[in-house]
Scaffold this active site. Structure first.
Site, PDB file in Angstrom:
ATOM      1  N   LYS A 162     -14.522   8.647  -3.785  1.00  0.00           N
ATOM      2  CA  LYS A 162     -15.620   9.062  -3.091  1.00  0.00           C
ATOM      3  C   LYS A 162     -16.009  10.394  -3.689  1.00  0.00           C
ATOM      4  O   LYS A 162     -17.479  10.656  -3.859  1.00  0.00           O
ATOM      5  CB  LYS A 162     -15.295   9.068  -1.765  1.00  0.00           C
ATOM      6  CG  LYS A 162     -15.127   7.670  -1.058  1.00  0.00           C
ATOM      7  CD  LYS A 162     -14.516   7.374   0.271  1.00  0.00           C
ATOM      8  CE  LYS A 162     -13.798   6.345   0.653  1.00  0.00           C
ATOM      9  NZ  LYS A 162     -13.199   6.106   1.843  1.00  0.00           N
ATOM     10  N   HIS A 198       0.692  -1.499   0.206  1.00  0.00           N
ATOM     11  CA  HIS A 198      -0.044  -0.047  -0.006  1.00  0.00           C
ATOM     12  C   HIS A 198       0.804   1.154   0.033  1.00  0.00           C
ATOM     13  O   HIS A 198       0.321   2.454   0.321  1.00  0.00           O
ATOM     14  CB  HIS A 198      -0.908   0.010   1.409  1.00  0.00           C
ATOM     15  CG  HIS A 198      -1.921  -0.810   1.186  1.00  0.00           C
ATOM     16  ND1 HIS A 198      -3.367  -0.756   0.585  1.00  0.00           N
ATOM     17  CD2 HIS A 198      -1.977  -2.334   1.723  1.00  0.00           C
ATOM     18  CE1 HIS A 198      -4.030  -1.734   0.868  1.00  0.00           C
ATOM     19  NE2 HIS A 198      -3.283  -3.041   1.416  1.00  0.00           N
ATOM     20  N   THR A 236      -8.457   6.826  -2.014  1.00  0.00           N
ATOM     21  CA  THR A 236      -9.516   6.196  -2.341  1.00  0.00           C
ATOM     22  C   THR A 236     -10.912   7.380  -1.956  1.00  0.00           C
ATOM     23  O   THR A 236     -11.823   7.546  -2.438  1.00  0.00           O
ATOM     24  CB  THR A 236     -10.032   5.005  -1.359  1.00  0.00           C
ATOM     25  OG1 THR A 236      -9.298   5.459  -0.005  1.00  0.00           O
ATOM     26  CG2 THR A 236      -9.147   3.835  -1.771  1.00  0.00           C
ATOM     27  N   LYS A 252       1.304  14.300   1.044  1.00  0.00           N
ATOM     28  CA  LYS A 252      -0.132  14.502   0.577  1.00  0.00           C
ATOM     29  C   LYS A 252      -0.356  16.175   0.353  1.00  0.00           C
ATOM     30  O   LYS A 252      -1.278  16.576  -0.403  1.00  0.00           O
ATOM     31  CB  LYS A 252      -1.121  13.971   1.461  1.00  0.00           C
ATOM     32  CG  LYS A 252      -1.168  12.772   1.699  1.00  0.00           C
ATOM     33  CD  LYS A 252      -2.243  12.357   2.794  1.00  0.00           C
ATOM     34  CE  LYS A 252      -2.045  10.641   3.063  1.00  0.00           C
ATOM     35  NZ  LYS A 252      -2.952   9.939   1.942  1.00  0.00           N
ATOM     36  N   LYS A 304      -8.211  14.115   4.768  1.00  0.00           N
ATOM     37  CA  LYS A 304      -7.224  12.499   4.499  1.00  0.00           C
ATOM     38  C   LYS A 304      -6.111  12.758   5.694  1.00  0.00           C
ATOM     39  O   LYS A 304      -6.168  13.821   6.196  1.00  0.00           O
ATOM     40  CB  LYS A 304      -6.579  12.663   3.024  1.00  0.00           C
ATOM     41  CG  LYS A 304      -5.788  13.736   2.687  1.00  0.00           C
ATOM     42  CD  LYS A 304      -5.071  13.772   1.216  1.00  0.00           C
ATOM     43  CE  LYS A 304      -6.092  13.860   0.304  1.00  0.00           C
ATOM     44  NZ  LYS A 304      -6.090  12.811  -0.878  1.00  0.00           N
ATOM     45  N   ARG A 305      -5.575  11.777   5.886  1.00  0.00           N
ATOM     46  CA  ARG A 305      -4.535  11.864   6.914  1.00  0.00           C
ATOM     47  C   ARG A 305      -3.662  13.339   6.610  1.00  0.00           C
ATOM     48  O   ARG A 305      -3.424  13.305   5.298  1.00  0.00           O
ATOM     49  CB  ARG A 305      -3.667  10.593   7.056  1.00  0.00           C
ATOM     50  CG  ARG A 305      -4.545   9.754   7.768  1.00  0.00           C
ATOM     51  CD  ARG A 305      -4.820   9.892   9.158  1.00  0.00           C
ATOM     52  NE  ARG A 305      -3.545   9.943  10.105  1.00  0.00           N
ATOM     53  CZ  ARG A 305      -3.402   9.066  11.022  1.00  0.00           C
ATOM     54  NH1 ARG A 305      -4.464   8.056  11.508  1.00  0.00           N
ATOM     55  NH2 ARG A 305      -2.302   8.944  11.756  1.00  0.00           N
TER      56      ARG A 305
HETATM   57  C1  7GP Z   1      -2.782   3.829   1.853  1.00  0.00           C
HETATM   58  C2  7GP Z   1      -2.172   4.501   0.663  1.00  0.00           C
HETATM   59  O1  7GP Z   1      -1.316   5.702   1.145  1.00  0.00           O
HETATM   60  C3  7GP Z   1      -3.182   5.111  -0.211  1.00  0.00           C
HETATM   61  O2  7GP Z   1      -2.956   5.717  -1.174  1.00  0.00           O
HETATM   62  C4  7GP Z   1      -4.159   3.884  -0.559  1.00  0.00           C
HETATM   63  O3  7GP Z   1      -5.259   4.297  -1.280  1.00  0.00           O
HETATM   64  C5  7GP Z   1      -4.595   3.114   0.519  1.00  0.00           C
HETATM   65  O4  7GP Z   1      -3.518   2.701   1.452  1.00  0.00           O
HETATM   66  C6  7GP Z   1      -5.484   1.846   0.281  1.00  0.00           C
HETATM   67  O5  7GP Z   1      -4.670   1.097  -0.753  1.00  0.00           O
HETATM   68  N1  7GP Z   1      -1.814   3.321   2.719  1.00  0.00           N
HETATM   69  C7  7GP Z   1      -2.161   3.491   3.863  1.00  0.00           C
HETATM   70  O6  7GP Z   1      -3.069   3.576   4.633  1.00  0.00           O
HETATM   71  C8  7GP Z   1      -0.947   2.831   4.884  1.00  0.00           C
HETATM   72  O7  7GP Z   1      -1.015   3.003   6.033  1.00  0.00           O
HETATM   73  C9  7GP Z   1       1.269   2.076   5.008  1.00  0.00           C
HETATM   74  O8  7GP Z   1       0.035   2.125   4.253  1.00  0.00           O
HETATM   75  C10 7GP Z   1       1.297   0.435   5.297  1.00  0.00           C
END
Ligand code: 7GP
Length: 835
Positions: free
Chosen positions: A679, A374, A675, A573, A567-568
């Site tokens: 939305k 991810h 994501t 970002k 978003k976070r």
């Molecule tokens: C997130 C990604 O930052 C985001 O771009 C993606 O849409 C989402 O996963 C679902 O695939 N990543 C995380 O939330 C995260 O904590 C680190 O990744 C392992």
């Protein structure tokens, strides 16, 4: 009416009783009974929360038959089960979702209102179960919804954190974290299953012994044993009989307290062990895209994975005589590397505890697991020091060394004399004397038959960069699975007015097949349709405006552009890029108070990891700018900046439908997918964004002419870095940009304090890892195009419609179907409710 209800539930054989009946009379009786008998209150003294609990139980009763039927059918038909292993499930509130998926939302709403109660208020009582940080956790939740809706036998396995993601409040512009005690008043949705508890071992050492056949074997002599108690939450599909489980494990001590210590009068010692054990499922680590690296976190990961594998083996052995074909009954998806220790654990279970030969066990393991990555941020890839891992999981460390040994032996035969390649592929990183690191992504790649990214660009970059050696070794293992979101929560539940318009025009098939929305393109030239579209957006904006007034006491203009970034908070970002642009507009007004500016409301929301200083400072900067801009009489209400505290799933449901503009402005090559971008677009927001993650595919689907594109491409970002990027030159050569940064530097937003925001200014001028300055002008120009486009209401509305109705690709149903066909090799299973 009874027949209607039954038809909605597709449940012809039900007996009309208070736990299953669907007539308004029965529902009311059930509801009032749940008030009285489960909570001991009545209509004269019940609180809104009591009403929520009563309604939750009323709905849960109506789910249970399908839930049990689904479980029974999976058992009887020995189906292959999709097992989604995830440290996070950001489910959002259950009540509204369960009503919608059962197809009884309106029926229940009317019934509750007939009792003279406020349905909205009841829905709002439910605490938002925040067992996740952001994208990865919410994706898991959307996937569970799609799995059940597509009638795929599936189970989500995770941790029942007692404290979920912290509650964010803003004090003096700063984020303050408050513990999220979401279980304080109980949880009506979960079913504890103490009879299915399992034991999880930790610590200790290993020992070689000889079995009855004289074979040399290894056993683990653990130091501690902890109980894992499953809690099941039903996950209903949309208008199907399938109800899958989300099984979350709670940690408890094997014994309530140490009797020996108790009898010796050592009362505090006698409960210490219990407290220690329960720590494991106590709290979610609030990190997004950064590993925590703490021993307790590894204990959490192992805890839920070990419990889940035991559970799956128990299920398997009920209908199979041994584990030789385990991979035929379970397809385990690893949601990032958080559960990757499962690879070593399954090997341990097969080899040490079930006596399988290593190579046979390895084949089964590889066929069982699939890994989703991810993130591309190198600092976000999990690594555990061998010392720490060996202390907590001594046998697993040995197994990892063995896996690595056999793997590297193979690599050596395929690529002789390539030490560099070996170093890159190795699961074990030699980081100097006595400092071995275990690379969990490498373990996940080696132990899985499938490796996937979450958007086309992301998968491409994984193959070219982050995991390039593995892609060279096993190109056939790599898949792209572009993310998606569930249209049930993110359109139907969040945007009832828009949903009603869709259904009025094309029927409700779109909820099962989002491609249906394309049919709405025929109304593009219909002024009446466009007018209704516009009115729905305005009504949603008015709702959010009322919320902002109530919660933040800020009045906003619903005719302004609602320009939203939720978003976070993370430097990659680039929330602060949007802030730079706000300051630029402010400066233009200060230079010429009569400048013609299209009014905007800038809305921000998102949590910062508590230990992430820069992210917290970005929140402070946003609020500091808001304070000055919102009250400056020169601005005359044309610009408003609002930071909405505690962004979570529920707040998202309010925000996405109300946005005109969706900010997706990460540095190209950094956001794996995103994501939220999906939305927003589904709800008719236009996107301003870079060519990053799924933005690229959203733009492809919506049409380039319906997307506001700016910024460097991922390739240009790499090239610029390679040639020595100098942010200072942008500052020196761009007057407007210089004016913006100087305004921050001068202490204008910090009551004269020139130190407060210095870390942000310095990072931009001297480092600018995420290239805000390089992208600034392109962004500002693009925002100007946005403003001009918004002046033409008809044109804007057309673009909004096209964005929304062309988003079929981003239904998580599409994503999940691809996983089923290509990775998990599973098919739908119909659940019959006949006895
Ligand atoms: C997130 C990604 O930052 C985001 O771009 C993606 O849409 C989402 O996963 C679902 O695939 N990543 C995380 O939330 C995260 O904590 C680190 O990744 C392992």
């Amino acid at each position: 009416y009874i027949a209607d209800g039954r038809e909605a539930l597709q449940c012809p054989t039900l007996i009309e009783d208070d736990r299953t009946g669907m007539s308004p009379e029965t529902l009311k009786r059930a509801f009032l009974d749940n008030l009285f008998y489960l909570q001991g209150v009545n209509r004269t003294n019940a609180s809104p929360y009591n009403y929520y609990v009563a309604l939750a139980y009323t709905v849960r009763d109506r789910l249970l038959r399908r839930f049990l039927k689904s479980t029974d059918t999976y058992k009887q038909e020995k189906v292959k089960l999709v097992c989604y292993f995830s440290a996070e499930f950001l489910m959002g509130r259950y009540l509204g979702n369960n009503l919608a998926n059962l197809g009884i939302y309106d029926l229940i709403k009317e019934t509750i209102e007939e009792l003279g109660l406020d349905f909205e208020e009841i829905i709002e009582q439910e605490p938002d179960p925040g067992l996740g940080n952001g994208g990865l956790g919410r994706l898991a939740a959307c996937f569970l919804d799609s799995l059940a809706s597509l009638e795929i036998p599936a189970i989500g396995y995770g941790i029942r954190y007692e404290f979920g993601i912290f509650h964010q409040i803003i004090q003096n512009g700063w984020q303050v974290e408050i513990p999220d005690n979401w279980l304080r008043f109980g949880n009506p949705w979960e079913l504890p299953r103490p009879d299915e508890s399992v034991e999880v071992k930790l610590g200790g050492r290993t020992e070689i012994y000889h079995d009855d056949k004289g074979q040399e074997r290894v056993q683990w002599l653990p130091e501690r044993r902890i109980l894992a108690i499953p809690h099941d939450t039903p996950v209903p599909g949309y208008k199907t009989n399938t109800v899958n489980a989300l099984r979350l494990w709670k940690a408890e001590a094997s014994e309530s307290f140490n009797f020996e210590a108790f009898n010796a009068g050592l009362y505090d010692q006698s409960v210490a062990e219990k407290m220690d054990a329960e720590t494991i499922s106590k709290v979610l680590y609030p990190n997004d895209n950064t590993p925590a690296g703490r021993e307790l976190r590894l204990a959490q990961q192992y805890f839920f994975v070990a419990a889940s594998l035991q559970d799956l083996i128990r299920i398997h052995l009920k209908s199979h005589k041994n584990l030789q074909n385990f991979h035929e009954t379970a397809a385990i998806q690893l949601n990032d590397t958080h559960p990757a220790i499962a690879i070593a654990e399954l090997m341990r279970l097969l080899v040490d505890e079930n006596g399988l030969e290593w190579s046979k066990a390895w084949t089964i393991t590889q066929k069982t697991f699939a890994y989703t990555n991810h993130t591309l941020l190198p600092e976000a890839l999990e690594r555990w020091s061998a010392a720490l891992l060996g202390k907590l999981l001594p046998r697993h460390l040995e197994i990892i060394y063995l896996i690595n040994h056999f793997f590297l032996e193979d690599v050596r035969t395929w690529f002789p004399d390539n030490e560099e390649l070996l170093g890159k592929l190795s699961i074990v990183e030699e980081a100097g004397w006595g400092n071995k690191q275990i690379r969990m992504a490498n373990l996940a790649c080696v132990g899985s038959h499938s490796i996937n990214g979450v958007a086309a660009l992301h998968t491409e970059l994984l193959q070219k960069d982050t995991l390039k050696e593995f892609a060279m070794l096993w190109p056939e293992k790599f898949y792209n699975k572009t993310n998606g979101v569930t249209p049930r929560r993110w359109i139907l539940l969040s945007n009832p007015q828009l949903s009603a318009l869709f259904t009025e025009k094309i029927g409700d098939d779109w909820l099962k097949d989002l491609k249906e929305l394309r049919k709405l393109e025929q109304y593009l030239d219909d002024p009446e349709f466009r007018q209704r579209w516009y009115e729905i957006k305005q009504a949603n904006k008015a709702d959010l405006a009322a919320y902002m007034l109530k919660t933040r006491n800020i009045e906003v203009d619903v005719n302004s552009i609602f320009d939203v970034q939720v978003k976070r908070i993370h430097e990659y970002k680039r929330q602060h890029l949007a802030v730079l642009h706000i300051i630029a507009l402010y400066n233009r007004i200060k230079q010429n108070p009569h400048v013609d500016i299209v009014p905007r409301t800038f809305i921000f929301g998102g949590k910062a990891a508590p230990g992430y200083f820069m992210a917290k400072l970005i929140i402070k900067l946003t609020n500091a700018v808001a304070e000055i801009v919102n009250k400056d009489p020169d601005v005359r209400g044309r610009l408003k900046v609002v930071f909405l505290p505690n962004f979570n799933v529920s707040l998202g449901q309010r925000i996405y439908p109300s946005a005109d503009l969706s900010e997706q402005i990460s540095t190209a090559g950094k956001e794996a997918s995103g994501t939220g971008n999906m939305k927003f677009a589904m709800n008719g927001s236009l996107t301003i964004g870079t060519l990053d993650g799924a933005n690229i595919e959203i733009r492809e689907e919506a049409g380039a002419e319906n997307f506001f594109l700016f910024g460097l491409t991922a390739e240009e970002v790499y090239a610029k870095k390679a040639h020595g990027y100098e942010p200072m030159s942008y500052y020196k050569n761009n007057r407007e940009l210089k004016g913006v940064i100087d305004r921050i530097k001068s202490g204008y937003f910090s009551h004269g304090d020139t130190e407060l925001f210095r870390p942000i200014v310095d990072s931009l001028l001297y480092d600018d890892q995420y290239m805000l300055l390089a992208d600034y002008q392109s962004y500002a120009d693009c925002q100007e195009q946005v403003s001009q486009a918004y002046r033409d209401r008809d044109k804007w509305t057309r673009m909004s419609i096209l964005n929304s109705v062309r988003m079929a690709k981003f239904s998580s149903d599409r994503t999940i179907w691809e996983y089923c066909q290509e990775i998990w090799k599973v098919n739908p299973v119909k659940i019959s409710l006949e006895d």
